[in-house]
Design an enzyme around this catalytic site. Structure first.
Site, PDB file in Angstrom:
ATOM      1  N   ASP A  35      -2.693  -9.408   3.345  1.00  0.00           N
ATOM      2  CA  ASP A  35      -3.049  -8.612   2.346  1.00  0.00           C
ATOM      3  C   ASP A  35      -4.442  -8.582   2.319  1.00  0.00           C
ATOM      4  O   ASP A  35      -5.177  -9.072   3.196  1.00  0.00           O
ATOM      5  CB  ASP A  35      -2.460  -9.277   1.113  1.00  0.00           C
ATOM      6  CG  ASP A  35      -2.547  -7.872  -0.119  1.00  0.00           C
ATOM      7  OD1 ASP A  35      -3.141  -7.049   0.105  1.00  0.00           O
ATOM      8  OD2 ASP A  35      -1.900  -8.357  -1.138  1.00  0.00           O
TER       9      ASP A  35
HETATM   10  C1  BGC Z   1      -3.051  -5.442  -2.917  1.00  0.00           C
HETATM   11  C2  BGC Z   1      -1.813  -4.788  -1.947  1.00  0.00           C
HETATM   12  C3  BGC Z   1      -2.501  -3.438  -1.536  1.00  0.00           C
HETATM   13  C4  BGC Z   1      -3.545  -3.916  -0.695  1.00  0.00           C
HETATM   14  C5  BGC Z   1      -4.381  -2.423  -0.233  1.00  0.00           C
HETATM   15  C6  BGC Z   1      -4.296  -5.419  -2.189  1.00  0.00           C
HETATM   16  O1  BGC Z   1      -5.217  -5.916  -3.220  1.00  0.00           O
HETATM   17  O2  BGC Z   1      -2.352  -6.596  -3.250  1.00  0.00           O
HETATM   18  O3  BGC Z   1      -0.772  -4.622  -2.789  1.00  0.00           O
HETATM   19  O4  BGC Z   1      -1.394  -2.750  -0.463  1.00  0.00           O
HETATM   20  O5  BGC Z   1      -4.703  -4.344  -1.694  1.00  0.00           O
HETATM   21  O6  BGC Z   1      -4.723  -1.314  -1.289  1.00  0.00           O
END
Ligand code: BGC
Length: 734
Positions: A276
């Site tokens: 993530d």
């Molecule tokens: C979130 C993800 C997301 C990623 C990219 C993160 O903060 O937890 O769900 O895909 O950001 O935007």
């Protein structure tokens, strides 16, 4: 249900133009030709080129051309529009090895046309609606050159304090599995691949506080939290995102048990695992890596093939290989995964077989009438009618004067919801405007007062709102959580209407005028003080671009509500986490029993149970019947029941099937959802609904993660929600 059937249903229900779509290919399988090509390419790449494939970067509308020319990226995210995607694509293909980029973005509930937030899509309890939302989202995204959605989020959650519940399918593993499979299928049918996130357990954060620690037994992990991911992989998903949280003390980004033992070894997953956002760096804050370099080592060795946003793989991975800290074989394996997925998605196909990104045509794929109609249809289906005292809704004979109260009725952002992607405010028909224009032909005058801003931080406007309300015959109040109070990092400790909203509602109620309440929310809320003040409640989880039109369709009776709660609605915050599938305890709850499991100050049941939702008509669900009382382990239980529309309007009833394992080696939930179906019925019409449950679905995992179905007696409950007592039983034999 196979994809062909879903799509037939989609097109039938909404009369969308037919398109030719292949049958769902299901789980991705190894293709010898692709494997040979991957091995050949990996063999010709330098270490730096390999590391480049393991980096997910971008994140601004304008990409950095140098990164692409240097081969420093495998996936480019959030690139603005088709023009820049086409440019980046051409650039990547022009450098050594011509390895195409994957283009990704978070299309959580749409690209330009926004559907309801995922919890609202799950609330449709309707697989065709789930496919529709994903399909049209992917069509818009794919026309702009996007290949990969950073979704769906499949995190189960029983804790409404956690703001991200709105991004997922709710509390139940069966509904979540259906949501996973249909979303993966719909995305693919629309031209995009899925990323299943966040692996795993993220929705069980302690105290509902985002990013917080998670502690789950192996049996709970496997019975509840893993199945939606498995369903997504079985439907063909090839990318998984590791979760931020620790699970039993180990961060998702460094978790060999979940990423290697379960995902790769148990499930044979051969696609990409990405971290993530910045989560590789966060291993330092978690206290499991001394510094960023060690964080990279830990993540790579735990099976994280791709680093999102931290840039640390680019900085440290090559030197870790040179120093012997990370074997080249592990890097080769990760790169092979990235290339394999790119090949399977057709990125390496010859130009004539590839999707062409046409910047001139791309805008025409956005906000098309059929996409907006689909968004309106799904929004309608996802609204849950929680109460309707005296059948105040629908407004078949609308009163002369209606007061609309609440800033959200006129705020496009609150209609659209969080993760707005490229949604445009000016494309949102506002609930206030829709009510105004569509009530006008009835001779109804609509007045409006905001009362306060969407978060209701001040009471200054209350007098004016009360004055407006007093001069009307009916109040339509539009309250709830503003969009920015929902989704990531928006945990709450209180679950009532935010700030001064309850006070506003109380003052409106004191006028004595009937109140129809529309709630825009990102989670289940505590409605204890709300229900007594209102005659009807329409519940929606950020209804999306077409939410205002959809809600007006329902208020005026041009459509009938059929949404169902995908999470239990608690009576008090103290009950949370709460779910319908509780265990009996040694002292099951009994009214009046002071030593039974209970609260001294509150009931143990939710205010509205999982699966609940009213209609404008009435239904009866007859006693369930099993085709055979005794079934073998490898067989299927067939359960049927007669559903009748006993009211005076046509409507849709949701038939839900729950199972309870009466006696087993572990205590089993009082009931577990194992099937659901929607039936459309005219007044007076009856239909027999048949649901099938494979006996193989009736088992559970033990402490060591082994799955088994234990023979014996099972009860099956069939009804309109999880609290039904309408039951029959059958026996499973060896
Ligand atoms: C979130 C993800 C997301 C990623 C990219 C993160 O903060 O937890 O769900 O895909 O950001 O935007």
């Amino acid at each position: 249900m196979p994809l062909r059937h879903h799509l037939a249903a989609v097109f039938l229900l909404a009369a969308f133009p037919a398109v030719s779509l292949a049958e769902s290919p299901g789980r991705a399988v190894a293709d010898p030709a692709i494997e040979a090509r991957v091995a050949d390419l990996v063999g010709r790449m330098s270490l730096e080129e390999k590391v480049g494939q393991m980096v997910l970067g971008g994140w601004s509308p304008e990409f950095d051309e140098k990164e692409i020319v240097d081969g420093a990226l495998g996936i480019l995210s959030n690139t603005g529009e088709a023009g820049s995607v086409a440019k980046a694509d051409a650039r990547a293909r022009s450098v050594r090895h011509s390895i195409p980029l994957l283009f990704s973005r978070d299309l959580i509930h749409g690209y330009r046309t926004l559907f309801p937030m995922p919890l609202g899509i799950a609330a449709t309890f309707d697989e065709a609606a789930m496919v529709t939302a994903a399909l049209f989202t992917a069509r818009e995204g794919s026309a702009q050159g996007l290949d990969l959605n950073l979704g769906p989020m499949l995190d189960l959650s029983r804790d409404a304090r956690w703001g991200r519940v709105v991004e997922g399918p709710g509390e139940d593993p069966f509904l979540a599995r259906r949501f996973a499979a249909t979303t993966v299928e719909g995305l693919r049918a629309g031209g995009m691949a899925a990323t299943l996130k966040h692996f795993v357990g993220y929705g069980a954060a302690e105290s509902g506080r985002d990013y917080n620690a998670v502690d789950l037994s192996e049996s709970r992990l496997r019975d509840l939290y893993l199945p939606p991911f498995k369903a997504g992989i079985e439907a063909g998903a090839q990318v998984v995102m590791a979760a931020f949280n620790t699970l039993n003390g180990v961060p998702g980004t460094a978790n060999r048990h979940t990423l290697i033992d379960i995902l790769r070894k148990d499930w044979g997953f051969d696609g990409i695992v990405m971290s993530d956002w910045d989560a590789v760096r966060e291993l330092v804050a978690h206290g499991v890596a001394a510094d960023e370099r060690e964080a990279v080592e830990k993540a790579v060795m735990a099976g994280v093939d791709m680093d999102m946003a931290s840039g640390l793989y680019g900085e440290h991975l090559a030197s870790l290989v040179r120093d012997g800290r990370v074997p080249m074989a592990r890097v080769d394996e990760a790169v092979a995964r990235v290339l394999r997925v790119k090949m399977r998605l057709g990125l390496f196909d010859p130009p004539e077989k590839r999707r062409r990104i046409d910047p001139a045509m791309a805008p025409q794929a956005l906000a098309r009438p059929e996409t907006r109609e689909a968004a309106r249809d799904v929004a309608r289906r996802g609204v849950v009618l929680l109460e309707n005292e005296g059948a105040i809704l629908p407004l078949v004979r609308p009163p002369k004067r209606v007061a609309v109260i609440g800033a959200m009725a006129a705020d496009a952002g609150d209609h659209m919801g969080a993760w707005g992607a490229l949604g445009r405010r000016e494309e949102v028909p506002l609930l206030l405007d829709e009510l105004r224009s569509r009530l006008a032909p009835h001779g109804t005058k609509v007045t409006f007062a905001a009362g306060c801003d969407d978060a209701c931080r001040s009471t200054e406007g209350f007098d004016a709102a009360v004055k407006t309300a007093k001069s009307a015959d009916l109040i339509i109040a539009v309250l709830g959580e503003p969009w920015w109070m929902t989704a990531e990092s928006t945990s709450r400790t209180r679950l009532g209407l935010p700030n001064h909203q309850q006070e506003l509602l109380d003052r409106l109620a004191a006028t004595g005028k009937p109140i129809v309440l529309v709630v825009f929310a990102g989670r289940p809320m505590v409605l204890r003080d709300v229900v007594p003040k209102t005659r009807a409640i329409l519940w929606t989880y950020s209804p999306g671009t077409m939410g205002g039109a959809a809600l007006t369709d329902l208020i005026l009776g041009e459509a009938t509500p059929s949404g169902r709660l995908p999470m239990s609605m608690p009576r008090a915050v103290g009950q949370v986490p709460i779910s319908y599938d509780r265990l009996p305890t040694g002292r099951p709850w009994k009214p009046g029993d002071e030593l039974a499991t209970r609260y001294v100050d509150e009931e143990i049941t939710p205010l509205f149970p999982f699966g609940f939702g009213l209609s404008y008509t009435r239904f009866t669900v007859g006693p369930p019947e099993v085709a055979r009382d005794v079934v073998g382990l490898g067989e299927t239980v067939t359960v049927s029941t007669m559903v009748t529309n006993t009211g005076t309007r046509k409507g849709r009833e949701s038939v839900q099937l729950y199972v309870h394992d009466v006696l087993a080696s572990r205590s089993r939930p009082r009931r577990e959802l194992k099937g659901f179906a929607m039936v459309d019925l005219a007044p007076g019409e009856s239909r027999r609904v048949t649901l099938e449950v494979p006996v193989a679905e009736l088992g559970f995992h033990d402490d060591r993660g082994h799955y088994r179905v234990e023979p014996g007696r099972f009860e099956v409950f069939v009804g309109p929600h999880s609290d039904t007592e309408n039951k029959v039983s059958f026996t499973v034999v060896e």
